[in-house]
Enzyme design. Sequence first.
Site, PDB file in Angstrom:
ATOM      1  CG  HIS A 374      -1.858  -0.994   1.445  1.00  0.00           C
ATOM      2  ND1 HIS A 374      -3.233  -0.851   0.671  1.00  0.00           N
ATOM      3  CD2 HIS A 374      -2.038  -2.176   1.600  1.00  0.00           C
ATOM      4  CE1 HIS A 374      -4.053  -1.870   0.840  1.00  0.00           C
ATOM      5  NE2 HIS A 374      -3.181  -2.869   1.237  1.00  0.00           N
ATOM      6  CE  LYS A 568      -6.544  13.772   0.900  1.00  0.00           C
ATOM      7  NZ  LYS A 568      -6.784  12.863  -0.280  1.00  0.00           N
ATOM      8  NE  ARG A 569      -3.863   9.917  10.565  1.00  0.00           N
ATOM      9  CZ  ARG A 569      -3.695   9.221  11.687  1.00  0.00           C
ATOM     10  NH1 ARG A 569      -4.453   8.038  11.795  1.00  0.00           N
ATOM     11  NH2 ARG A 569      -2.330   9.212  12.304  1.00  0.00           N
ATOM     12  CE  LYS A 574      -2.561  10.724   3.742  1.00  0.00           C
ATOM     13  NZ  LYS A 574      -3.211   9.830   2.852  1.00  0.00           N
ATOM     14  CB  THR A 679     -10.266   4.950  -0.824  1.00  0.00           C
ATOM     15  OG1 THR A 679      -9.801   5.058   0.477  1.00  0.00           O
ATOM     16  CG2 THR A 679      -9.692   3.761  -1.606  1.00  0.00           C
ATOM     17  CE  LYS A 683     -14.331   6.039   1.089  1.00  0.00           C
ATOM     18  NZ  LYS A 683     -13.474   6.117   2.364  1.00  0.00           N
TER      19      LYS A 683
END
Length: 842
Positions: A374, A568-569, A574, A679, A683
């Site tokens: 991952h 998100k985290r 990110k 992911t 969504k």
Amino acid sequence: VEASIPEPQREAWLKNQASGFKGKDQFEKEVVRHVETTLARSMFNCDETAAYAATSLAFRDRLVIEWNRTQQRQTFADSKRVYYLSLEFLMGRALDNAMLNIGEKEVAKSGLSELGFRVEDIIQQEHDAALGNGGLGRLAACFLDSLASLNFPAWGYGLRYRYGIFKQEIIDGYQVEVPDYWLDFNPWEFPRHDVTVDIQFYGNVNKTTDDSGKVTAHWEGGETVRAVAYDVPIPGYATPSTNNLRLWSSQAASGEFDFQKFNSGDYESSVGDQQRAETISAVLYPNDNLDRGKELRLKQQYFWVAASLYDIVRRFKKSKRPWREFPDQVAIQLNDTHPTLAIVELQRILIDLEGLDWDDAWNIVQQTFSYTNHTVLPEALEKWSVGLVQHLLPRHLQIIYDINLFFLQMVERNFPKDREMLSRVSIIEESQPKMVRMAYLAIVGSHKVNGVAELHSDLIRTTIFKDFVTIFGPDKFVNVTNGITPRRWLHQANPGLSSLIASKAGDPEHYLKDLTLLNKIELSVNDPAFRKAWAEVKLANKQRLADYIKSTTGIVVSPKALFDVQVKRIHEYKRQQMNIFGVIFRYLKLKSMSPEERKKVLPRVSIFGGKAAPGYWMAKQIIHLINSVGSVVNNDPDIGDALKVIFLEDYNVSKAEIIIPASDISEHISTAGTEASGTSNMKFVLNGGLIIGTCDGANIEITREIGEENIFLFGNLAEDVDDLRHKNTYGDHKIDPSLDKVFNVIQSGTFGNAQDFQGMVSAVREHGDFYLVSDDFHSYLETQELVDKSYADQELWITKCITSVARMGFFSSDRCINEYAEEIWNVEPLQPDTNNGVGKGE
Ligand code: 9GP
């Protein structure tokens, strides 16, 4: 089994078999019964918590009946089963999901209403099951939903953490972690005090030789901890199939506490063993994409893996088949490297306990396991020091050394000219201290390895696992692009959109099981009534989020503004820092405008949410900056509604269900090549929002499916990242002028003490800008401007949204599970029949 029960007894069982409620009247009766008997309350003191408990128990009864039947059916069919081993299952709430999957939400709604409750309020009572950090754990939860919905015989295996991911509070702009004790009342689990496994740690290994010269290893001594099974039923959607998630809880193997110590007056230490044992499953490690190498984490891994394998092997042995048929009956998927010790444990069981030859055993092991990678981030790739493994699992270390020896001998035979390859691919890294490379062990012990999006699978094949592709050939490495369950992420989270779609795509029971049917809505893209209804659904979802923002932060936002969301985290890769720098730039621009000009600006609400790992200093600094910018901007009278900055506390699955349907644009802006898939991007688009993103992870395939004209892509490509980093470190690193301006304002103290944010600024200015924030900033700002312009043309915007949703069918986790089943597991679904047997199921 069935045949062995005498006819009269069987009849008595069948006559009295439990059925659970049918219809509204029986539902109400069951709720009242649970309130009055199970909970020992009455109509006079039945609050919403009690109504939630009773409703859940009524649904649980329904689930467990189908669970029993499904398990019994699977046992009789004796076909191959899938076991999904994951340290994380980020399930969220269960009640709403159970109502919808069973198809009884309307019944519950009217029944509860007659009893004086609103179903929405009752659903809200449930505590999230937050046994995961982020995408990896939520993926596992989506997979369980798809496995059950597609009727695959499959079990999940995980740990029953007493504390899931911490609750996040924001105090004075800083993240504060609060323990999440979620087990106070959990109707969704069944303790199986009769299903226990004693797990050994430490000790030493002795070898004996029999008359024929065969050497057998015996792992002796050390300490033992007991694993107790807790089963969670997983209902499929629109099918009676109900699968099992088995979570292990640790307890002292020697009973409650040491009576000898207790009787001799040593009260305190008498409970010591018990507490030490319970520590193993006490807490989820709160790191996302980071490996910390703590002994307790390795203990958790072995504890869970050993208990699960014992269970799987016990079930197989009941079938009395020869060992070589094990891989025909069992497929084990390793969710990341966390369960890699299962490979070693199965080899140990086969050679030490079952007496198989090494080669026969190893063949079985390789055919049984497959491994999902991952991440390519080096800090997330697991390694354990040889010393620690030796101490905790002495026999396993010997087996790892043997696996490595035979593997390296094979490599040497096949690649005699490449001597350096041996040290590159060795499972043991010859560092100080020596380390076991878990990903390499997982690859060597599996028959398939997969990445989670096309770019990611290409990257692992050409970078971190390149040598292994040379050694094993390309067929071992496959791609399975991630997916999401449309049941939770459309039907449950966004009932308005789900029923609007159903008006064109047909019955939810069909399109939610074949998501490609979404394409039918594209035919209505120009239908004015459909478009109007579409806009109304979005506005209602935005109003719902605006209400939530008001109630949690006190800040009023207009649902007419553009909602820009990044949840998100929190992680440097990110790039929430780039987002907030962009927000500051927007703020400066607004400040420089005249009031008249400002009135013409399209208002925007920038919404953030996400947790930082407790030890991740930079991530915490990012949260602090977002909150500090929020308190300046939101209170600046010049700005008014033109810009609001919101940080939503404690982002989790149930909050995602409110936030995602309300988004206009969401940000998926990782440095290219760092986000394996993502992911939430799927969504957001499925819920009728557009995305701004980099060419990374699944963004690339989303673009391919929905069309370039429907996504806002920007930034450098993965193939250029290495060169840019090199240039930033060794060459002339010029900061983007707009970013420089932003930094100067931060450093002037506009958002509070500049010192507090110095780390974020100097990471870009002085430390090589590893995440390429400056390199991508210009392109990011330009693309955000394009977003504003596009949003101003609402007609075109709605067309983009409808078209995108219509083309999202590919991203159902059902598609994903079918790919795993066909290409990796070689398993078939088991269609439910009308078998009404009674049994415990196993
Ligand atoms: O970071 C990835 C994320 O991109 C992906 O969507 C998710 C599910 O495959 O896994 C995440 N990886 C991890 O959490 C740790 O490897």
